[in-house]
Design an enzyme around this catalytic site. Structure first.
Site, PDB file in Angstrom:
ATOM      1  N   HIS A 205      22.901  -4.661   7.410  1.00 18.65           N
ATOM      2  CA  HIS A 205      24.145  -4.498   8.324  1.00 18.65           C
ATOM      3  C   HIS A 205      23.560  -4.535  10.019  1.00 18.65           C
ATOM      4  O   HIS A 205      24.306  -3.950  10.710  1.00 18.65           O
ATOM      5  CB  HIS A 205      24.557  -3.103   8.067  1.00 18.65           C
ATOM      6  CG  HIS A 205      23.610  -1.946   8.443  1.00 18.65           C
ATOM      7  ND1 HIS A 205      23.479  -0.875   7.481  1.00 18.65           N
ATOM      8  CD2 HIS A 205      23.032  -1.544   9.496  1.00 18.65           C
ATOM      9  CE1 HIS A 205      22.741   0.094   8.111  1.00 18.65           C
ATOM     10  NE2 HIS A 205      22.598  -0.517   9.426  1.00 18.65           N
TER      11      HIS A 205
ATOM     12  N   HIS B 267      25.796   5.499  12.743  1.00 19.08           N
ATOM     13  CA  HIS B 267      25.032   5.458  14.178  1.00 19.08           C
ATOM     14  C   HIS B 267      25.611   6.095  15.256  1.00 19.08           C
ATOM     15  O   HIS B 267      25.544   5.429  16.532  1.00 19.08           O
ATOM     16  CB  HIS B 267      24.952   3.899  14.235  1.00 19.08           C
ATOM     17  CG  HIS B 267      24.129   3.017  13.291  1.00 19.08           C
ATOM     18  ND1 HIS B 267      24.600   2.754  12.232  1.00 19.08           N
ATOM     19  CD2 HIS B 267      23.019   2.567  13.397  1.00 19.08           C
ATOM     20  CE1 HIS B 267      23.961   2.061  11.232  1.00 19.08           C
ATOM     21  NE2 HIS B 267      22.791   1.889  12.122  1.00 19.08           N
TER      22      HIS B 267
ATOM     23  N   HIS C 260      12.563  -3.234  10.321  1.00 25.68           N
ATOM     24  CA  HIS C 260      12.716  -3.560  11.775  1.00 25.68           C
ATOM     25  C   HIS C 260      12.614  -2.410  12.731  1.00 25.68           C
ATOM     26  O   HIS C 260      12.804  -1.009  12.290  1.00 25.68           O
ATOM     27  CB  HIS C 260      14.243  -4.111  11.838  1.00 25.68           C
ATOM     28  CG  HIS C 260      15.375  -3.078  11.477  1.00 25.68           C
ATOM     29  ND1 HIS C 260      15.598  -2.596  10.181  1.00 25.68           N
ATOM     30  CD2 HIS C 260      16.310  -2.846  12.341  1.00 25.68           C
ATOM     31  CE1 HIS C 260      16.588  -1.922  10.297  1.00 25.68           C
ATOM     32  NE2 HIS C 260      17.092  -1.835  11.458  1.00 25.68           N
TER      33      HIS C 260
ATOM     34  N   GLU D 282      16.271   2.905   6.936  1.00 29.00           N
ATOM     35  CA  GLU D 282      17.439   2.728   6.399  1.00 29.00           C
ATOM     36  C   GLU D 282      17.250   2.244   4.812  1.00 29.00           C
ATOM     37  O   GLU D 282      18.296   2.650   4.202  1.00 29.00           O
ATOM     38  CB  GLU D 282      18.332   1.733   7.105  1.00 29.00           C
ATOM     39  CG  GLU D 282      18.763   2.132   8.640  1.00 29.00           C
ATOM     40  CD  GLU D 282      19.226   1.170   9.152  1.00 29.00           C
ATOM     41  OE1 GLU D 282      19.861   1.159  10.368  1.00 29.00           O
ATOM     42  OE2 GLU D 282      18.968  -0.199   8.865  1.00 29.00           O
TER      43      GLU D 282
END
Length: 278
Positions: free
Chosen positions: A12, A59, A192, A239
Site C-alpha cells: 500500500h 498511520h 522495507h 506490516e
C-alpha cells in the site's frame, strides 16, 4: 452462511495513490506493479464479493501514539478518508457492513481478543489504496469492515497472535447466518524500511519464502517475534502481519489465482497475491 471467497494481499505504498491520481499506471516506473491487477479485476467481475474485511495498519490518521490499540475493528455505517499529506486525493466514503462488523466484534471478544470498537473511523492509505487498486473507478460495489493492527508501537502483536486473530475472524465470518460473499484483504509490506541506518532495506529471499508460505505453510512466519520480524524485513516491513491475519481466515488450503513481486516501488518490495479457498 457467510463465506470467504478470496484473500487478496497487496502493498500500500502511499506513492501508488499519487500515481493513480495522476494516471501514471502505464509509466515505466509504475507499470510492473499495476500490471499485476487485470487478472484480479477479472476475478472480481466473476466472483462479485459482497463485503470486504480489510486487515490493515493505521498511520496516524485515526490513531496516534497517545492512543494506539493493538487491535481495533470498525463498526461504523461508513468510513471516510482524509488528506494525509501524501498527495493522495481523499476517496469517496466506504459503506460499512454494520451487522456483520458487530457480529465479528462480539465473536472476537468472546474469543478473548480485546478489540477496540470504532463506531466512527477514519481510514488511511493502508485501507483506501487496496480498494482503489481493486476498483479503479472508485465506485465501491462492496461494503467494508476495517480491522486495524498495530505495527507502529512496541510491543507489537506477534505474528502468531495476528495469525490467531485471523483464525478467529474466519470462524466469526463462517458463523454469520446471512449468505454473503466475503473478500479478505491483507494490506502492507513486503520488506522495507524508510528511515535510519537501514533505510532502503529489502530482503528478497525472505519475501519470496513468505509468499510461498501463504500457499504451502501459512504458519511459517509465526516462528518470529515482533523484534525478529523487524530484523528480517525492516521497521515498516512488519506490516506483513496483515497478510498473515488475512491468510489465517481460511483454515484449509488455498489456490493461487495470481501473484506478482516487484522491486522497488518507493524503497519497498511491492507484492500482490490473490488466493481462493479450495
Amino acid at each position: 452462511m457467510a463465506k470467504i471467497v478470496g484473500i487478496m494481499t497487496t502493498s500500500h505504498v502511499p506513492a501508488l495513490g499519487k500515481a493513480i491520481a495522476k494516471n501514471l499506471q502505464s509509466d515505466p516506473y509504475w507499470k510492473p506493479f499495476f500490471d499485476g491487477f487485470p487478472p484480479i479485476h477479472e476475478w472480481l467481475e466473476k466472483v462479485k464479493p459482497d463485503v470486504v474485511v480489510s486487515c490493515y495498519n493505521d498511520h496516524g490518521l485515526n490513531f496516534f501514539l497517545d492512543k494506539l490499540p493493538t487491535f481495533a475493528i470498525g463498526t461504523a455505517p461508513e468510513y471516510v478518508s482524509e488528506d494525509e499529506g501524501w498527495g493522495i486525493p481523499p476517496q469517496p466514503s466506504f459503506p460499512g457492513a454494520e451487522d456483520l462488523s458487530w457480529h465479528l466484534r462480539d465473536n472476537l471478544v468472546r474469543d478473548e481478543f480485546d478489540v477496540v470498537s470504532c463506531q466512527e473511523m477514519l481510514v488511511d492509505h493502508s485501507f483506501t489504496l487496496p480498494m482503489a487498486l481493486l476498483w479503479p473507478h472508485q465506485k465501491w460495489p462492496v461494503k467494508s469492515i476495517p480491522v486495524a493492527i498495530n505495527t507502529t508501537l512496541f510491543p507489537m502483536p506477534s505474528p502468531r497472535r495476528c495469525f490467531k486473530l485471523g483464525e478467529a475472524i474466519g470462524r466469526a465470518i463462517a458463523s454469520y447466518p446471512e449468505d454473503l460473499k466475503v473478500l479478505v484483504i491483507g494490506s502492507g509490506g513486503l520488506s522495507h524500511q524508510l528511515e535510519g541506518q537501514r533505510a532502503g532495506h529489502i530482503n528478497k529471499p525472505f519475501d519470496e519464502r513468505f509468499m510461498d508460505s501463504m500457499l504451502n505453510d501459512p504458519q511459517w512466519a509465526t516462528q518470529f517475534s515482533d523484534v525478529d520480524l523487524v530484523e528480517q524485513v525492516g521497521n515498516e516491513g512488519v506490516e506483513l502481519v496483515n497478510w498473515l491475519a488475512a491468510r489465517a481466515t481460511v483454515p484449509g488450503r488455498v489456490k493461487l489465482v495470481h501473484a506478482s513481486y516487484h522491486i522497488p516501488i518507493s524503497n519497498t518490495a511491492a507484492a500482490t497475491m490473490l488466493m481462493e479457498p479450495i
